[in-house]
Design a protein around this motif. Sequence first.
Motif, PDB file in Angstrom:
ATOM      1  N   SER A  80     -10.298  -2.567   4.576  1.00  0.00           N
ATOM      2  CA  SER A  80      -9.021  -3.124   4.851  1.00  0.00           C
ATOM      3  C   SER A  80      -8.101  -2.125   4.409  1.00  0.00           C
ATOM      4  O   SER A  80      -7.146  -1.782   5.073  1.00  0.00           O
ATOM      5  N   ILE A  81      -8.549  -1.239   3.377  1.00  0.00           N
ATOM      6  CA  ILE A  81      -7.449  -0.039   2.760  1.00  0.00           C
ATOM      7  C   ILE A  81      -7.271   0.951   3.960  1.00  0.00           C
ATOM      8  O   ILE A  81      -6.284   1.402   4.362  1.00  0.00           O
ATOM      9  N   ASP A  82      -8.510   1.178   4.555  1.00  0.00           N
ATOM     10  CA  ASP A  82      -8.537   2.248   5.760  1.00  0.00           C
ATOM     11  C   ASP A  82      -7.917   1.939   6.929  1.00  0.00           C
ATOM     12  O   ASP A  82      -7.051   2.521   7.480  1.00  0.00           O
ATOM     13  N   ALA A  83      -7.934   0.392   7.223  1.00  0.00           N
ATOM     14  CA  ALA A  83      -7.355   0.131   8.432  1.00  0.00           C
ATOM     15  C   ALA A  83      -5.761  -0.121   8.215  1.00  0.00           C
ATOM     16  O   ALA A  83      -4.892   0.249   9.038  1.00  0.00           O
ATOM     17  N   ARG A  84      -5.422  -0.276   6.883  1.00  0.00           N
ATOM     18  CA  ARG A  84      -3.939  -0.406   6.684  1.00  0.00           C
ATOM     19  C   ARG A  84      -3.400   0.921   6.630  1.00  0.00           C
ATOM     20  O   ARG A  84      -2.144   1.090   7.094  1.00  0.00           O
ATOM     21  N   VAL A  85      -4.193   2.042   6.248  1.00  0.00           N
ATOM     22  CA  VAL A  85      -3.455   3.645   6.144  1.00  0.00           C
ATOM     23  C   VAL A  85      -3.297   3.841   7.628  1.00  0.00           C
ATOM     24  O   VAL A  85      -2.468   4.472   8.042  1.00  0.00           O
ATOM     25  N   LEU A 105       0.751  -1.417  -0.231  1.00  0.00           N
ATOM     26  CA  LEU A 105       0.079  -0.157  -0.010  1.00  0.00           C
ATOM     27  C   LEU A 105       1.003   1.234  -0.013  1.00  0.00           C
ATOM     28  O   LEU A 105       0.510   2.183  -0.717  1.00  0.00           O
ATOM     29  N   LEU A 106       1.894   1.128   0.980  1.00  0.00           N
ATOM     30  CA  LEU A 106       2.633   2.376   0.832  1.00  0.00           C
ATOM     31  C   LEU A 106       3.455   2.619  -0.470  1.00  0.00           C
ATOM     32  O   LEU A 106       3.472   3.742  -0.841  1.00  0.00           O
ATOM     33  N   ARG A 107       3.755   1.451  -1.156  1.00  0.00           N
ATOM     34  CA  ARG A 107       4.534   1.734  -2.405  1.00  0.00           C
ATOM     35  C   ARG A 107       3.481   2.159  -3.476  1.00  0.00           C
ATOM     36  O   ARG A 107       3.911   3.323  -4.198  1.00  0.00           O
ATOM     37  N   VAL A 108       2.474   1.816  -3.454  1.00  0.00           N
ATOM     38  CA  VAL A 108       1.194   2.402  -4.363  1.00  0.00           C
ATOM     39  C   VAL A 108       1.094   3.981  -4.157  1.00  0.00           C
ATOM     40  O   VAL A 108       0.873   4.477  -5.292  1.00  0.00           O
ATOM     41  N   LEU A 109       0.834   4.177  -2.778  1.00  0.00           N
ATOM     42  CA  LEU A 109       0.621   5.372  -2.552  1.00  0.00           C
ATOM     43  C   LEU A 109       1.763   6.358  -2.772  1.00  0.00           C
ATOM     44  O   LEU A 109       1.757   7.682  -3.515  1.00  0.00           O
ATOM     45  N   ALA A 110       3.116   5.995  -2.741  1.00  0.00           N
ATOM     46  CA  ALA A 110       4.154   6.507  -3.023  1.00  0.00           C
ATOM     47  C   ALA A 110       4.477   6.886  -4.604  1.00  0.00           C
ATOM     48  O   ALA A 110       4.885   7.909  -5.038  1.00  0.00           O
ATOM     49  N   GLU A 111       4.250   5.921  -5.325  1.00  0.00           N
ATOM     50  CA  GLU A 111       4.309   5.758  -6.714  1.00  0.00           C
ATOM     51  C   GLU A 111       3.373   6.930  -7.277  1.00  0.00           C
ATOM     52  O   GLU A 111       3.577   7.416  -8.336  1.00  0.00           O
TER      53      GLU A 111
END
Length: 229
Positions: free
Chosen positions: A191-196, A159-165
């Motif tokens: 799940s995305i919200d929890a991961r953020v 998730l961090l990679r996708v956000l950073a890209e």
Amino acid sequence: MIDIVVIEDDVRLGGLIASYLERHGYRVLHQADGLCAEATITAHAPAMVLLDVTLPGRDGFEICRSLRPRFEGVICMLTARTDDIDQVVGLELGADDYIGKPIEPRVLLARIRAHLRRTPSPDKESDALVFGRLQLDRGTREVRFRDLRIELSAAEFDLLRVLAEGAGRILSRDDLFKALRGIGFDGADRSIDARVSRLRRRFGDDDDGSQRIKTVRGKGYLFNRDGWA
């Protein structure tokens, strides 16, 4: 940087292939529309394309014929059309391999690894994303912030990679689900919200008012490229 683009109009199958390959360390993007396939491949320049033959809008043979003269990566046809003549056509159009479906996931993984071993590796520096004091290495999957190594789960790293890209752009939940799973957001999965939330805690986001990963109400999330000093 994407390692493998999967062009498969069966959304469930394409998502399963992408998820399986991601679990084995590859960065994968799934595209279901034949009309968008070539633009997607050109934009991401992956090391490999897994290309179905029967696609809506534009078939895999046509995509392979158009792509091959200017694409240096591996093209593998992955299709249920296993007649000899189809295999000959695919290989003569420039495909590096012709893989029949169904195929055992472990066998597919072994074929992919064999092809990529013969493909020159990109410069290691190209795998690094750097924002201020954040360093994210997509090759080793290592993250460092303020000279400390940050331990992330595989899902958190992805998730961090996708956000950073996508730094500086608002990414909707639908964008993130498609990038991570190859399927759209169903409106219920949190799940995305929890991961953020977990990523924010790991980086001390909001503690110092930096808002490194911002929530844009009603739209999604934005990776703030200036928040990592």
